[in-house]
Scaffold this active site. Sequence first.
Site, PDB file in Angstrom:
ATOM      1  N   ARG A  68      -1.377  -8.255 -14.230  1.00  0.00           N
ATOM      2  CA  ARG A  68      -0.268  -8.308 -13.261  1.00  0.00           C
ATOM      3  C   ARG A  68       1.086  -8.029 -13.910  1.00  0.00           C
ATOM      4  O   ARG A  68       2.053  -7.747 -13.224  1.00  0.00           O
ATOM      5  CB  ARG A  68      -0.265  -9.655 -12.524  1.00  0.00           C
ATOM      6  CG  ARG A  68       0.814  -9.778 -11.460  1.00  0.00           C
ATOM      7  CD  ARG A  68       0.554 -10.897 -10.467  1.00  0.00           C
ATOM      8  NE  ARG A  68       0.194 -12.153 -11.103  1.00  0.00           N
ATOM      9  CZ  ARG A  68       1.064 -12.972 -11.700  1.00  0.00           C
ATOM     10  NH1 ARG A  68       2.337 -12.683 -11.745  1.00  0.00           N
ATOM     11  NH2 ARG A  68       0.632 -14.089 -12.251  1.00  0.00           N
ATOM     12  N   TYR A 102       7.393   9.419   5.444  1.00  0.00           N
ATOM     13  CA  TYR A 102       6.004   8.993   5.560  1.00  0.00           C
ATOM     14  C   TYR A 102       5.950   7.779   6.502  1.00  0.00           C
ATOM     15  O   TYR A 102       6.793   6.876   6.404  1.00  0.00           O
ATOM     16  CB  TYR A 102       5.471   8.627   4.168  1.00  0.00           C
ATOM     17  CG  TYR A 102       4.086   8.037   4.209  1.00  0.00           C
ATOM     18  CD1 TYR A 102       2.985   8.840   4.499  1.00  0.00           C
ATOM     19  CD2 TYR A 102       3.875   6.689   3.989  1.00  0.00           C
ATOM     20  CE1 TYR A 102       1.722   8.298   4.561  1.00  0.00           C
ATOM     21  CE2 TYR A 102       2.609   6.147   4.047  1.00  0.00           C
ATOM     22  CZ  TYR A 102       1.537   6.961   4.335  1.00  0.00           C
ATOM     23  OH  TYR A 102       0.287   6.420   4.405  1.00  0.00           O
ATOM     24  N   ASP A 108      10.536  10.139  -2.791  1.00  0.00           N
ATOM     25  CA  ASP A 108       9.078  10.134  -2.687  1.00  0.00           C
ATOM     26  C   ASP A 108       8.639  11.569  -2.981  1.00  0.00           C
ATOM     27  O   ASP A 108       8.851  12.467  -2.182  1.00  0.00           O
ATOM     28  CB  ASP A 108       8.669   9.694  -1.275  1.00  0.00           C
ATOM     29  CG  ASP A 108       7.155   9.610  -1.102  1.00  0.00           C
ATOM     30  OD1 ASP A 108       6.433  10.332  -1.810  1.00  0.00           O
ATOM     31  OD2 ASP A 108       6.703   8.847  -0.237  1.00  0.00           O
ATOM     32  N   LYS A 137      -2.775  10.592  -3.537  1.00  0.00           N
ATOM     33  CA  LYS A 137      -2.752  11.993  -3.110  1.00  0.00           C
ATOM     34  C   LYS A 137      -2.988  12.916  -4.316  1.00  0.00           C
ATOM     35  O   LYS A 137      -4.047  12.861  -4.900  1.00  0.00           O
ATOM     36  CB  LYS A 137      -1.445  12.277  -2.379  1.00  0.00           C
ATOM     37  CG  LYS A 137      -1.098  11.228  -1.297  1.00  0.00           C
ATOM     38  CD  LYS A 137      -2.112  11.163  -0.170  1.00  0.00           C
ATOM     39  CE  LYS A 137      -1.961   9.918   0.695  1.00  0.00           C
ATOM     40  NZ  LYS A 137      -0.630   9.629   1.183  1.00  0.00           N
TER      41      LYS A 137
HETATM   42  C1  LIG Z   1       0.128   8.496   1.467  1.00  0.00           C
HETATM   43  C2  LIG Z   1       1.605   8.507   1.239  1.00  0.00           C
HETATM   44  C3  LIG Z   1       2.312   7.330   0.933  1.00  0.00           C
HETATM   45  C4  LIG Z   1       1.644   5.973   0.871  1.00  0.00           C
HETATM   46  O1  LIG Z   1       0.729   5.876  -0.144  1.00  0.00           O
HETATM   47  P1  LIG Z   1      -0.549   4.880  -0.121  1.00  0.00           P
HETATM   48  O2  LIG Z   1      -1.163   5.170  -1.421  1.00  0.00           O
HETATM   49  O3  LIG Z   1      -1.361   5.229   1.080  1.00  0.00           O
HETATM   50  O4  LIG Z   1       0.008   3.492  -0.009  1.00  0.00           O
HETATM   51  C5  LIG Z   1       3.660   7.428   0.700  1.00  0.00           C
HETATM   52  N1  LIG Z   1       4.309   8.605   0.794  1.00  0.00           N
HETATM   53  C6  LIG Z   1       3.677   9.743   1.102  1.00  0.00           C
HETATM   54  C7  LIG Z   1       4.454  11.015   1.196  1.00  0.00           C
HETATM   55  C8  LIG Z   1       2.309   9.743   1.334  1.00  0.00           C
HETATM   56  O5  LIG Z   1       1.687  10.885   1.668  1.00  0.00           O
END
Ligand SMILES: *Cc1c(COP(=O)(O)O)cnc(C)c1O
Length: 384
Positions: free
Chosen positions: A48, A102, A174, A199
């Site tokens: 953690r 998102y 992001d 992703k």
């Molecule tokens: C999928 C996604 C997230 C969230 O990620 P998780 O791993 O599902 O929590 C955040 N931003 C974007 C652009 C995403 O495609």
Amino acid sequence: MSTPHKGFNTICIHEGEVIDEQFKGAISPIYLSTSYAFEDVAIKRYPRYFNTPNQEALSKKIALLEKGEAALLFGSGMAAISTTLLAFLKQGDHIVLQRTLYGGTANLINEEFEKYGIDYSYVTTQDPQGFEAQLQENTKIIYIETPSNPLLTLVDIQAIATLAKSKGILTIIDNTFASPVNQNPIELGIDIVIHSATKYLGGHSDILAGAVIASNAHIDTIFQLGKNLGGSLSDFTVWMLERSIKTLGIRVKQQNENALLLAQWLSQHEYVQNVYYPGLPTHPDHALAKKQMKGFGGMLSFELTEQIDASQFLKKLQLIKSSMSLAGVESTMVSPHLTSHALISQEERDQQGISDNLLRFSVGIEEYDDLRQDIAQAITQLTV
Ligand SMILES: *Cc1c(COP(=O)(O)O)cnc(C)c1O
């Protein structure tokens, strides 16, 4: 050991590894211990605390790929996003965010921030002036996501970073859609880069993870809250993510190539009316894409003409899967109006340009010809 001169794929494979001193194995051993001998230091090793051998090694690899000083790994992209935002915001603060976020991030803001007394404003335009217009005395963060989902619109990263710096505001991006292969926002002046490693970094649709990359000082601030919230990543998944990242460069290169060819082909197709891909000269942000991206990415969207019903079309596909997630080695396609954007009103979908016939295409690494033929046969079934 590490020098800043190593190329992307070399870093993917050789940097940030756990060296197997004992058996000289070729790959990182996995350390699952939750208990380590006390070494008389202030913070001991504990999963953690983000500091197991596997977490530390992979954090270094990811930091190098994004050209940042340090990184932390989280149990999901949302754990990375929520921990980072809450680490820098307190009651009475204000954050400016782009509107096309998102969905999970938008839910976090809309459903949770009020109870913490954190104020927020959305920017509905892409231009830096739109962001500037929303700034207040108490604005602490500007948060962007470029390219955006599902229409692949771009925000000028460098312009936002310059604006924020001039006002002493922190910038967060992001960078999930671009991946570190196609875009390195720290080089453009952004303070903190976040990835849903679920992703492109993972890339095989089999792990849930998140990552944050920033300066040592910013990472320390995120760490301080992160250890209290407890959203770190399991070492099994850390190990799988490390393995996945070895092929990140070549996977995304193939996805970039396929997506560009498919975007070009689709834009000539008589049953397709709009193609949204930053790599097409017809895309409104193409010049900006060339300026700030190294490749145009594996995501594209397109609209079928009125003769074809999008959900019927998805059912006729044989190779391309109709599924929600994205960025895997396999191609997937969804109708945003029935999935990611189903919960927002028709009016807001219209405003954002998300029509009922829009399809979001996450292009995989299959052969371009097979992907093209799959789309062609599905259209043929519905038009002759
Ligand atoms: C999928 C996604 C997230 C969230 O990620 P998780 O791993 O599902 O929590 C955040 N931003 C974007 C652009 C995403 O495609």
